[in-house]
Scaffold this active site. Structure first.
Site, PDB file in Angstrom:
ATOM      1  N   ARG A 333      32.270  51.765  54.066  1.00 31.64           N
ATOM      2  CA  ARG A 333      33.419  50.957  54.483  1.00 31.64           C
ATOM      3  C   ARG A 333      34.421  51.876  55.173  1.00 31.64           C
ATOM      4  O   ARG A 333      34.746  52.943  54.652  1.00 31.64           O
ATOM      5  CB  ARG A 333      34.067  50.301  53.270  1.00 31.64           C
ATOM      6  CG  ARG A 333      35.302  49.499  53.644  1.00 31.64           C
ATOM      7  CD  ARG A 333      35.866  48.754  52.471  1.00 31.64           C
ATOM      8  NE  ARG A 333      36.578  49.629  51.566  1.00 31.64           N
ATOM      9  CZ  ARG A 333      37.150  49.214  50.426  1.00 31.64           C
ATOM     10  NH1 ARG A 333      37.045  47.946  50.059  1.00 31.64           N
ATOM     11  NH2 ARG A 333      37.793  50.052  49.654  1.00 31.64           N
ATOM     12  N   GLU A 432      37.432  39.020  52.284  1.00 31.59           N
ATOM     13  CA  GLU A 432      38.391  39.175  51.183  1.00 31.59           C
ATOM     14  C   GLU A 432      39.738  38.514  51.487  1.00 31.59           C
ATOM     15  O   GLU A 432      40.697  38.674  50.740  1.00 31.59           O
ATOM     16  CB  GLU A 432      38.565  40.654  50.824  1.00 31.59           C
ATOM     17  CG  GLU A 432      38.781  41.589  51.975  1.00 31.59           C
ATOM     18  CD  GLU A 432      38.786  43.071  51.573  1.00 31.59           C
ATOM     19  OE1 GLU A 432      38.807  43.389  50.375  1.00 31.59           O
ATOM     20  OE2 GLU A 432      38.796  43.903  52.493  1.00 31.59           O
ATOM     21  N   ASN A 455      37.910  41.124  44.581  1.00 34.04           N
ATOM     22  CA  ASN A 455      39.192  41.630  44.049  1.00 34.04           C
ATOM     23  C   ASN A 455      40.358  41.145  44.899  1.00 34.04           C
ATOM     24  O   ASN A 455      41.351  40.640  44.392  1.00 34.04           O
ATOM     25  CB  ASN A 455      39.211  43.165  44.028  1.00 34.04           C
ATOM     26  CG  ASN A 455      38.052  43.742  43.256  1.00 34.04           C
ATOM     27  OD1 ASN A 455      37.448  43.037  42.464  1.00 34.04           O
ATOM     28  ND2 ASN A 455      37.730  44.997  43.489  1.00 34.04           N
ATOM     29  N   ASP A 456      40.219  41.341  46.206  1.00 32.35           N
ATOM     30  CA  ASP A 456      41.290  40.888  47.096  1.00 32.35           C
ATOM     31  C   ASP A 456      41.224  39.389  47.341  1.00 32.35           C
ATOM     32  O   ASP A 456      42.252  38.732  47.484  1.00 32.35           O
ATOM     33  CB  ASP A 456      41.229  41.643  48.431  1.00 32.35           C
ATOM     34  CG  ASP A 456      41.947  42.980  48.337  1.00 32.35           C
ATOM     35  OD1 ASP A 456      43.034  43.023  47.729  1.00 32.35           O
ATOM     36  OD2 ASP A 456      41.419  43.978  48.847  1.00 32.35           O
ATOM     37  N   ARG A 466      47.242  41.650  42.479  1.00 32.72           N
ATOM     38  CA  ARG A 466      46.270  42.199  41.536  1.00 32.72           C
ATOM     39  C   ARG A 466      46.800  43.385  40.731  1.00 32.72           C
ATOM     40  O   ARG A 466      46.162  43.843  39.797  1.00 32.72           O
ATOM     41  CB  ARG A 466      44.965  42.576  42.267  1.00 32.72           C
ATOM     42  CG  ARG A 466      45.075  43.730  43.210  1.00 32.72           C
ATOM     43  CD  ARG A 466      43.843  43.844  44.116  1.00 32.72           C
ATOM     44  NE  ARG A 466      42.967  44.954  43.784  1.00 32.72           N
ATOM     45  CZ  ARG A 466      42.017  45.423  44.592  1.00 32.72           C
ATOM     46  NH1 ARG A 466      41.787  44.843  45.766  1.00 32.72           N
ATOM     47  NH2 ARG A 466      41.272  46.429  44.239  1.00 32.72           N
ATOM     48  N   CYS A 503      30.844  42.609  46.451  1.00 32.92           N
ATOM     49  CA  CYS A 503      31.145  43.971  45.999  1.00 32.92           C
ATOM     50  C   CYS A 503      32.442  44.078  45.206  1.00 32.92           C
ATOM     51  O   CYS A 503      32.863  45.170  44.861  1.00 32.92           O
ATOM     52  CB  CYS A 503      31.158  44.935  47.175  1.00 32.92           C
ATOM     53  SG  CYS A 503      32.486  44.648  48.334  1.00 32.92           S
TER      54      CYS A 503
HETATM   55  C1  PEP Z   1      37.627  43.943  46.938  1.00 29.76           C
HETATM   56  O1  PEP Z   1      38.734  43.697  47.421  1.00 29.76           O
HETATM   57  O2  PEP Z   1      36.985  43.140  46.236  1.00 29.76           O
HETATM   58  C2  PEP Z   1      37.008  45.269  47.147  1.00 29.76           C
HETATM   59  C3  PEP Z   1      35.784  45.519  46.750  1.00 29.76           C
HETATM   60  O3  PEP Z   1      37.756  46.228  47.743  1.00 29.76           O
HETATM   61  P1  PEP Z   1      38.892  47.077  46.993  1.00 29.76           P
HETATM   62  O4  PEP Z   1      38.785  46.799  45.517  1.00 29.76           O
HETATM   63  O5  PEP Z   1      38.617  48.487  47.356  1.00 29.76           O
HETATM   64  O6  PEP Z   1      40.127  46.519  47.605  1.00 29.76           O
HETATM   65 MG    MG Z   2      39.614  44.945  48.968  1.00 27.12          MG
END
Ligand code: PEP
Ligand code: MG
Length: 580
Positions: A333, A432, A455-456, A466, A503
């Site tokens: 990434r 995301e 996550n985002d 978050r 991911c």
């Molecule tokens: C996400 O946002 O889910 C991600 C995998 O990226 P990061 O946690 O690095 O923002």
């Molecule tokens: Mg992210």
């Protein structure tokens, strides 16, 4: 029972050793103008000695935890080299006629207070770094010995107000059963190092405990649950000893699954890859049987140094990762800084909403030379293994096109320079941002693959920061809105022949497995520690059953209902498996 935050898993049972505060009283001392030069020289000398000492610690630590974790000491050296720090010290000497050690102490206090006041976890961690390195400098100016941990006693559980990376660097994992700190967060450098060393760690327990715990008391800590027991009775000790044995056995049992293919009983294969951010994590991923790396968070390569990494330096890292993967794919990434991830040497603007601000692909498309350097390094590494390229935080087709244009330029440059790379390198994007979900059909026509960053995506879909503990209960990955987001994304990907993976943290959540199987995603990428747990579950979870479960889930109206349904499905699978 005392509650804290579990920052590194595992159970420790043993006697406590309370680390005295590494802070010294510095008596007021006035000096004359004629002494200025001598005091400046004392500061310079102290800095030189501190730097030598830090280099030595770094080299020792490197042998134990690897180069990546020990790189945090570069940040300490950068503080000592920082002209702002030096100007503050010299200013105090010159304007207030104070001796070197007094000026250093006041400068540390000034910067620590300034960083501590900011409502930002990352900056608070930097305050800890300044305190740590500043105390080292003071130690040399005052000529006092460093507080060392005992090495001739039984292994102990270390109790500290806060634990700096320098202090942790001296820890021999054979002597320390576990650690408890009053302050700290799971994302601090110290927590990262404790995890790398495999030492159970509980952080963030109540401050009044400082006076309650004394050296030599019996303690139990549970680094998964974030729990501490003071003076447990024999019954509790026996219970946790049994749990310790059970955990060790469970870990051993999971190893059986390393060589199993990741496939359901009814034949659906699902790649289980690892998320990594360092070489050390790659080693853990490899020893967990990961099907390649589904997310290499490259920003950590840019952190803990005082300048941007050069093309050659990046190439070396990417190349060694892909070579170690021996044919398994590596998804790299591109830089995802901004938000909570800052670079000391790259001044990002002060923003009211940094998570919605100047970050990730937005920076790459603005600082195109920086981006091209990374693209060239990734392309060059692609000559040595199976590399895929992924852009973070995409919210429009224009962004993908602009990034791909720069990729094209980088390819042309390399071609004209006669440098080898994989001309057919696959490119993908993180999904995301809700906008990306809504136009997933359009984005799918621009790329080869999607990776859903839950996550985002949870943060932006629910408008729940978050990082904010106050509203952590609202951060609900199983919210019905998320279910729809996931469905929409995968449907669009499949319709356009684009592969799709997940991911974010949800990929490693056992409860979510039927969702992924029903949607028929191609890959889950997660923390290496979760891989074997998920694989074990996959081997007994049918895809056709998951499709039925998902239909039911779509009728649920709340996240709680969804979680309950998934939980009861897991139990029914367990029962069926137990009954053969
Ligand atoms: C996400 O946002 O889910 C991600 C995998 O990226 P990061 O946690 O690095 O923002
Ligand atoms: Mg992210």
């Amino acid at each position: 029972m005392i509650r804290g935050i579990g920052a590194s898993t595992g159970i420790a049972i043993g006697k406590s050793f309370v680390l005295p505060n590494w802070e010294w009283e510095v008596p007021e001392q006035k000096i004359d103008v004629a002494d200025f030069a001598r005091e400046f020289e004392r500061v310079y000398e102290g800095i030189r000695t501190s730097k030598d000492e830090i280099q030595q610690i770094k080299a020792e630590l490197c042998e134990v935890v690897g180069a990546d974790e020990s790189q945090i000491f570069d940040a300490h050296i950068a503080i000592l080299d920082d002209p702002v720090f030096m100007n503050e010290i010299q200013g105090i000497i010159r304007r207030q006629y104070k001796a070197a050690e007094v000026a250093v102490k006041e400068a540390i206090d000034h910067f620590v207070t300034m960083f501590d006041l900011l409502d930002d976890e990352y900056m608070k961690e930097r305050a800890l770094d300044i305190k740590d390195v500043g105390n080292r400098l003071l130690k040399h100016l005052l000529g006092v010995p460093e507080i060392k941990l005992p090495t001739d006693t039984q292994p102990f559980i270390l109790i500290a107000k806060e634990l700096s990376p320098s202090q942790l660097a001296h820890i021999n994992p054979d002597h320390v059963l576990g650690i408890v700190t009053l302050a700290g967060s799971t994302t601090s450098h110290s927590s990262i190092m404790a995890r790398a060393l495999g030492i159970p760690l509980v952080v963030g327990i109540e401050p009044n405990l400082e006076d309650e715990i004394t050296t030599g008391q019996i303690l139990i800590i549970d680094g998964s649950e974030g729990i501490l027991y003071l003076n447990p009775d024999d019954g509790l000790i026996a219970k946790y000893e049994a749990l310790q044995i059970k955990q060790a056995e469970a870990k051993k049992h999971l190893q059986h699954f390393i060589h199993h293919h990741s496939v359901t009983p009814d034949g659906k294969s699902l790649r289980l890859a690892a998320n990594i951010s360092s070489m050390k994590e790659l080693d853990i991923a490899l020893s967990s049987g990961a099907d390649g790396v589904g997310l290499f968070r490259t920003e950590f390569l840019y952190m803990d140094r005082n300048r941007f990494p050069l093309e050659e330096e990046q190439l070396e890292v990417y190349r060694s990762v892909v070579e170690k993967l021996a044919g398994e794919p590596l998804v790299i990434r591109t830089l995802d800084v901004g938000g909570d991830k800052q670079l000391d040497y790259f001044e990002l603007p002060e923003e009211d909403n940094p998570f919605l601000g100047y970050r990730a692909i937005r920076i790459s498309l603005d600082k195109t030379e920086l981006f091209k350097t990374q693209l060239r390094a990734i392309l060059r590494a692609s000559a040595f293994g199976k590399i895929k390229l992924m852009y973070p935080l995409i919210s429009s087709v224009e962004e993908v096109r602009a990034a791909n244009r720069l990729l094209q330029e980088a390819k042309q440059e390399l071609e004209s320079e006669g440098i080898a790379f994989d001309g057919g390198i696959k490119t993908g994007i993180m999904i995301e941002v809700p906008a990306a979900v809504m136009i997933a059909d359009l984005l799918a026509q621009e790329v080869d693959f999607f990776s859903i960053g839950t996550n985002d995506l949870v943060q932006f879909t629910l408008a729940v920061d978050r990082m904010n503990e106050e509203i952590a209960h609202l951060y609900e990955p199983f919210h019905p809105a998320l279910l729809r987001m996931l469905g929409n994304t995968v449907k669009a990907a499949k319709a356009h022949g684009v592969t799709v993976g997940v991911c974010g943290e949800l990929a490693g959540d056992l409860r979510a497995l039927p969702i992924w199987l029903s949607l028929d995603v191609d890959e889950l990428s997660m923390s290496a520690h979760s891989i074997l747990h998920v694989k074990k579950r996959l081997l007994c979870t049918r895809q056709d059953d998951s499709v039925s479960v998902f239909k039911e889930l779509q009728r649920c109206r709340t996240g709680t209902e969804i979680k309950e349904m998934l939980q009861s499905y897991m139990l029914s699978v367990d029962e069926q498996t137990a009954n053969g």
